[in-house]
Design an enzyme around this catalytic site. Structure first.
Site, PDB file in Angstrom:
ATOM      1  N   HIS A   1       0.820  -1.220   0.000  1.00 28.13           N
ATOM      2  CA  HIS A   1       0.000   0.000   0.000  1.00 28.13           C
ATOM      3  C   HIS A   1       0.854   1.270   0.000  1.00 28.13           C
ATOM      4  O   HIS A   1       0.346   2.349  -0.316  1.00 28.13           O
ATOM      5  CB  HIS A   1      -0.986  -0.004   1.173  1.00 28.13           C
ATOM      6  CG  HIS A   1      -0.395   0.286   2.516  1.00 28.13           C
ATOM      7  ND1 HIS A   1      -0.102  -0.700   3.438  1.00 28.13           N
ATOM      8  CD2 HIS A   1      -0.040   1.457   3.113  1.00 28.13           C
ATOM      9  CE1 HIS A   1       0.396  -0.145   4.527  1.00 28.13           C
ATOM     10  NE2 HIS A   1       0.442   1.157   4.361  1.00 28.13           N
TER      11      HIS A   1
ATOM     12  N   ASP B   1       0.203  -7.642   1.498  1.00 25.94           N
ATOM     13  CA  ASP B   1       0.642  -6.245   1.603  1.00 25.94           C
ATOM     14  C   ASP B   1       2.160  -6.145   1.634  1.00 25.94           C
ATOM     15  O   ASP B   1       2.744  -5.439   2.458  1.00 25.94           O
ATOM     16  CB  ASP B   1       0.043  -5.548   2.833  1.00 25.94           C
ATOM     17  CG  ASP B   1       0.077  -4.033   2.698  1.00 25.94           C
ATOM     18  OD1 ASP B   1       0.400  -3.542   1.598  1.00 25.94           O
ATOM     19  OD2 ASP B   1      -0.195  -3.331   3.685  1.00 25.94           O
TER      20      ASP B   1
ATOM     21  N   SER C   1       4.643   2.537   7.923  1.00 25.21           N
ATOM     22  CA  SER C   1       4.306   1.379   7.096  1.00 25.21           C
ATOM     23  C   SER C   1       5.492   0.957   6.245  1.00 25.21           C
ATOM     24  O   SER C   1       6.112   1.779   5.561  1.00 25.21           O
ATOM     25  CB  SER C   1       3.126   1.708   6.182  1.00 25.21           C
ATOM     26  OG  SER C   1       1.953   1.873   6.932  1.00 25.21           O
TER      27      SER C   1
ATOM     28  N   THR D   1       2.897  -2.564   9.565  1.00 27.06           N
ATOM     29  CA  THR D   1       1.874  -2.489   8.522  1.00 27.06           C
ATOM     30  C   THR D   1       0.675  -1.623   8.881  1.00 27.06           C
ATOM     31  O   THR D   1       0.217  -0.833   8.070  1.00 27.06           O
ATOM     32  CB  THR D   1       1.373  -3.903   8.172  1.00 27.06           C
ATOM     33  OG1 THR D   1       2.467  -4.648   7.660  1.00 27.06           O
ATOM     34  CG2 THR D   1       0.262  -3.875   7.142  1.00 27.06           C
TER      35      THR D   1
END
Length: 449
Positions: free
Chosen positions: A109, A139, A213, A229
């Site tokens: 992301h 992710d 992140s 995350t």
């Protein structure tokens, strides 16, 4: 008054004394320096990078995207093209896994939708990064930079983590630059949060904020145990509940991306659901017995070949307990395709062991018909049109606002009733797709680019 003045003077001297003491190195009664994380971080910090992404977005009136609006007002298609662009930047973090190849891992992301990715090192150097590949379901994304004198981080076996272990989160929160926070492992194996497709999170109270992140979660040996995350932030700020992808899980994705450019996850061909008290009572299972209930067997699947049955309760894979659907899915998905796994079952009150081969992932209908419809599963709709059964959250269709349950009435102005109709309508146009969509009582058009 004099007593009050003397008291204030004494208070000031005491405050100054404590202030002076705080400025001195902290030592124990034997003159030894107290423990510090600094030596560990001096080794790890150079392996943690800041990531800036840039995406070009056209500025235009959204009504000009509607072909019927243009036709009604006789507006040429050329005027619908964007006349200007603006650049948006977002910030995140990453970790160098291979110093020789310049391989960096981050969250998907962080770089999703980016036209340009820049990586900044702690020594001030900045490089443009190449996207090697991504795994949206976990992710994870892998980047590569062409740089010398890089430093990589050591990888830990995240399966050895215990609740209560001390950890350090390193990243770039709010774009401030490299920052560390400390805490402990609060919980392990967190699933069912709806954050990612495959979940097995490390929960920690080390502060993880926007910009962290993709950054590192390390143990006190300076080894990478997870990739930071997400957080739960009901008030918009950190409340001490953060999540990291375990390194073993991330490493499985990274290895496939580096080797193949993509991630393929195996399946055995079963439909499953979690147990609840009502099901436990209906199947006459002991109170407290945990496992995953098989609800259906796909025809021609490896599960059917192995003799699995609806109503089986899968309690373990290769001896590792699978108390939830998330843990069972992870156990199968992160096994190698072609590998044979051993399932421990409870069938009609008896313990059974079944060996099943992990097969190739099933290809959803419509998933490969057009690049702009990748990740979309289509099926004919009994009342007309073609229904979107499901879609990947990172698909272009999802990004453009489509939802599962939407019905495609026409594709590129051609009416469709079957998946084959959709495929035929997509043959001519590759750069964009015009969809006529029914959602509830309403009908509207969507352009995928």
């Amino acid at each position: 008054m004099r007593r009050k003045a003397r008291f204030l003077a004494l208070l000031m001297l005491t405050t100054l004394s404590f202030g002076a003491l705080a400025a001195l190195p902290m030592i124990d009664p034997k003159g030894r320096e107290l423990p510090s994380l600094a030596p560990i971080l001096e080794q790890v910090n150079p392996a943690v990078v800041n990531i800036a992404t840039y995406a070009r977005q056209p500025e235009q009136n959204p009504l000009l995207s509607d072909p019927f609006f243009r036709r009604f007002f006789n507006i040429p298609d050329e005027q619908a093209r964007p006349r200007s662009e603006r650049r948006q930047a977002s910030a995140g973090s990453g970790v160098i896994l291979d110093a020789d190849d310049g391989t960096i891992v981050t969250n998907f992301h962080v770089i999703k939708g980016a036209d340009e990715i820049q990586v900044s090192l702690i020594d001030g150097r900045t490089f443009e990064a190449e996207l090697v590949g991504g795994d949206p379901e976990v992710d994870i994304a892998v980047l590569k930079i062409d740089a010398d004198n890089l430093q990589e981080v050591k990888l830990a076996d995240s399966d050895t983590l215990r609740v209560g272990d001390f950890v350090v989160a390193i990243g770039n929160p709010f774009g401030l630059g490299q920052t560390i926070t400390t805490g402990v492992v609060s919980a392990l194996g967190r699933t069912g949060l709806g954050i990612e497709g495959y979940e097995d999170f490390i929960q920690t109270d080390a502060s993880i904020n926007p910009g962290n992140s993709g950054g590192a979660l390390v143990n006190l040996r300076g080894e990478l145990v997870g990739i930071n995350t997400a957080i739960i932030a009901p008030g918009g700020g950190n409340v001490g509940i953060g999540f990291a992808i375990p390194m073993n899980m991330a490493r499985a994705s990274v290895e496939q991306i580096v080797e193949h450019g993509e991630v393929k996850r195996g399946q055995i061909g079963v439909a499953i659901q979690d147990m609840n008290p009502a099901l436990r009572k209906a199947f006459k299972l002991d109170n407290g017995l945990r496992g995953v209930l098989v609800t259906d067997i796909h025809k021609g699947s490896e599960a059917e070949k192995a003799g699995l049955q609806a109503g089986d309760l899968i309690t373990a894979v290769n001896g590792d307990p699978t108390p939830t659907t998330g843990e069972l899915r992870n156990s199968i998905a992160f096994s190698d395709i072609g590998e044979t796994v051993t399932l421990s079952l409870l069938r009609d009150g008896k313990e059974v062991t079944v060996k099943v081969k992990v097969g190739e992932p099933e290809r959803p209908a419509g998933s490969g018909m057009h690049p702009l419809l990748t990740g979309v599963n289509l099926a004919p709709n009994a009342e007309g049109g073609v229904k979107i059964v499901e879609m990947a959250r990172d698909s272009q269709a999802a990004i453009s606002g489509l939802r599962p349950g939407d019905i495609l009435l026409s594709v590129n102005r051609i009416e469709v009733a079957t998946v084959e109709d959709v495929e035929q309508a997509l043959i001519q146009e590759q750069d964009q797709v015009l969809l006529q969509v029914q959602r509830g009582p309403g009908v509207f058009f969507v352009v995928l680019r």
